[in-house]
Design a protein around this motif. Structure first.
Motif, short mmCIF file in Angstrom:
data_model
loop_
_atom_site.label_atom_id
_atom_site.label_comp_id
_atom_site.label_asym_id
_atom_site.label_seq_id
_atom_site.Cartn_x
_atom_site.Cartn_y
_atom_site.Cartn_z
N UNK A 214 -3.54 4.09 -2.72
CA UNK A 214 -4.09 4.71 -1.52
C UNK A 214 -4.15 6.21 -1.63
N UNK A 215 -3.11 6.81 -2.23
CA UNK A 215 -3.10 8.26 -2.41
C UNK A 215 -4.18 8.69 -3.39
N UNK A 216 -4.34 7.91 -4.44
CA UNK A 216 -5.37 8.24 -5.43
C UNK A 216 -6.77 8.16 -4.82
N UNK B 21 -11.13 0.90 7.27
CA UNK B 21 -10.73 -0.36 6.63
C UNK B 21 -9.29 -0.70 6.98
N UNK B 22 -8.44 0.32 7.08
CA UNK B 22 -7.03 0.09 7.40
C UNK B 22 -6.88 -0.46 8.81
N UNK C 140 0.39 5.30 4.52
CA UNK C 140 -0.20 4.41 5.53
C UNK C 140 -0.75 3.15 4.89
N UNK C 141 -1.43 3.30 3.77
CA UNK C 141 -1.98 2.14 3.06
C UNK C 141 -0.85 1.23 2.56
N UNK C 142 0.21 1.83 2.02
CA UNK C 142 1.33 1.04 1.52
C UNK C 142 2.00 0.21 2.59
N UNK C 143 2.14 0.78 3.80
CA UNK C 143 2.75 0.03 4.89
C UNK C 143 1.94 -1.18 5.29
#
Length: 432
Positions: free
Chosen positions: A136-138, A149-150, A216-219
């Motif tokens: 997500x960071x990349x 999308x999230x 945020x994506x990881x969560x």
């Protein structure tokens, strides 16, 4: 389910809104009390505690290996989507993302300790979340905006979790089997709700804050993984169960009765047992002794366990509330026993290597006795004890274990384990 304030309705509503009160599903006994300990006269060798043999998992079905395999495949796929040496306009960001990828890849390749299959799944969910955070960071750093999308993924996960919660019915061969089968499912649904709640907001300008975007994506990725495990465990249990029927009504009644029992027992013991600093109940000044550490640890565990019961009951998680009630009753019994033994003058001597080894042996023996006969309910209730032994072994091996605290923790484990059979019998009577 006609009363809109009923625990089941509150549970379903909480899952749907990702706001269900959460429990850990595993009421561990934390090490230390957050305060700086006094210097101890002895240091402990790395093998002072020794390994602990876990009993067989209380979950009454085989956990499909496909669940862990799916996590591993997803984890590696996420990391493969990030270059080993990212080429980005901001070199500092590129360097940090590359380092994060290597750390996540190292964790993904590391062996997982030999634990219950349910715990191995938890380890893979953490790894999967770490990998998604890096990806997500990349993506954010390259100018991709995953914000919309999230939002859609969060909504989908919430809908799926709510559908699963609404369809549970707690089908099992008995109420007791329903407790040990559905407690981890409830815990996973509550964990899922925590992950999809937007604790970390995806940034409006992700390229300027890629690491917050990744978090945020990881969560959300962990929420997705957790929901999949909840559904997988439930399906695995139902696939192996014979003559399963809905146990909801009996289970919720038993959970409410046990909640009341915990509250009454807690109040009665609290009136009789003074605090860690109350010399009148403990027979003199306990400052700097194992006895003081033991009382502090015991009181902390009781308060935590009672809170877990309340939270699970309020969240409409009857299987979790039932398990946590057993844990709380055993912890209260252990506090009562600790206070009595301290009043008789025990736990005043400074710990030695020999005394720590003896305390560890008593604790392990107590755990073995508590689960004699492979009783799934007793095994689940004694889990906080052997998890503490595992934690203490790690802390001693790492050199972060003051002997007084270690001795107190071991003493509590032994007292707690000795109380588990009584707590198990009490809980079982309410489930019959």
């Amino acid at each position: 389910m006609t009363d809109s304030s009923s625990p089941r309705r509150r549970f379903l509503a909480g899952i749907a809104s990702a706001g269900a009160a959460a429990t850990a599903g595993c009421s561990g006994l934390p090490f230390g009390d957050g305060q700086e300990p006094r210097a101890d006269p002895v240091s402990l060798p790395s093998d002072a505690i020794g390994p602990t043999d876990r009993p067989a998992s209380p979950f009454p079905a085989t956990v499909p290996g496909a669940l862990a395999d799916a996590h591993e495949t997803r984890t590696r796929g996420l990391l493969d989507a990030v270059p080993t040496e990212p080429s980005l306009p901001n070199e500092a960001v590129a360097t940090e993302i590359g380092a994060d990828r290597e750390r996540a890849l190292g964790r993904a390749r590391a062996d997982i300790p030999d634990r219950w299959s349910i715990d191995i799944l938890a380890a893979w969910r953490r790894r999967r979340g770490d990998a998604a955070t890096v990806r997500g960071a990349y993506r954010a750093a390259t100018g991709v905006d995953d914000g919309s999308d999230l939002v859609a993924r969060r909504r989908e996960i919430r809908d799926d979790s709510a559908a699963l919660a609404g369809d549970l019915e707690y089908r099992a061969g008995s109420v007791e089997e329903a407790v040990v089968a559905y407690e981890p499912v409830e815990s996973l649904l509550a964990e899922c709700a925590r992950h999809v709640r937007p604790r970390v907001r995806y940034p409006d300008d992700p390229i300027s804050d890629p690491f917050r975007a990744g978090e945020a994506v990881g969560g959300v990725e962990r929420g997705r993984a957790t929901a999949a495990d909840a559904a997988g465990l439930r399906s695995a249990f139902l696939a192996e169960g014979d003559s399963a029927s809905p146990q909801w009504g009996t289970l919720i009644a038993a959970a409410e009765e046990l909640r009341g029992s915990v509250s009454r027992t807690h109040s009665a013991v609290r009136e009789r047992v003074g605090g860690a600093g109350d010399d009148s109940s403990s027979g003199g000044d306990l400052s700097g002794t194992v006895a003081q550490e033991l009382l502090t640890a015991s009181e902390r565990r009781v308060e935590s366990a009672v809170e877990e019961v309340e939270e699970a009951a309020d969240a409409g998680e009857p299987a979790t509330a039932t398990v946590e009630a057993g844990v709380a009753l055993a912890a209260i019994d252990a506090l009562r026993a600790a206070n009595a033994e301290i009043g008789e003058g025990r736990y005043r001597e400074a710990p030695t290597e020999s005394s720590v080894r003896s305390a560890a042996e008593r604790a392990r023996s107590g755990v073995d006795t508590a689960v004699d006969g492979a009783d799934p309910l007793a095994t689940r209730l004694v889990r906080p004890a052997f998890e503490t032994l595992e934690l203490l072994d790690d802390r001693v091996e790492e050199g972060y274990a003051p002997p007084r605290q270690v001795t107190a923790e071991l003493a509590f484990v032994a007292l707690y384990a000795s109380a588990v059979p009584r707590a198990t019998a009490f809980v079982r009577e309410r489930l019959d």
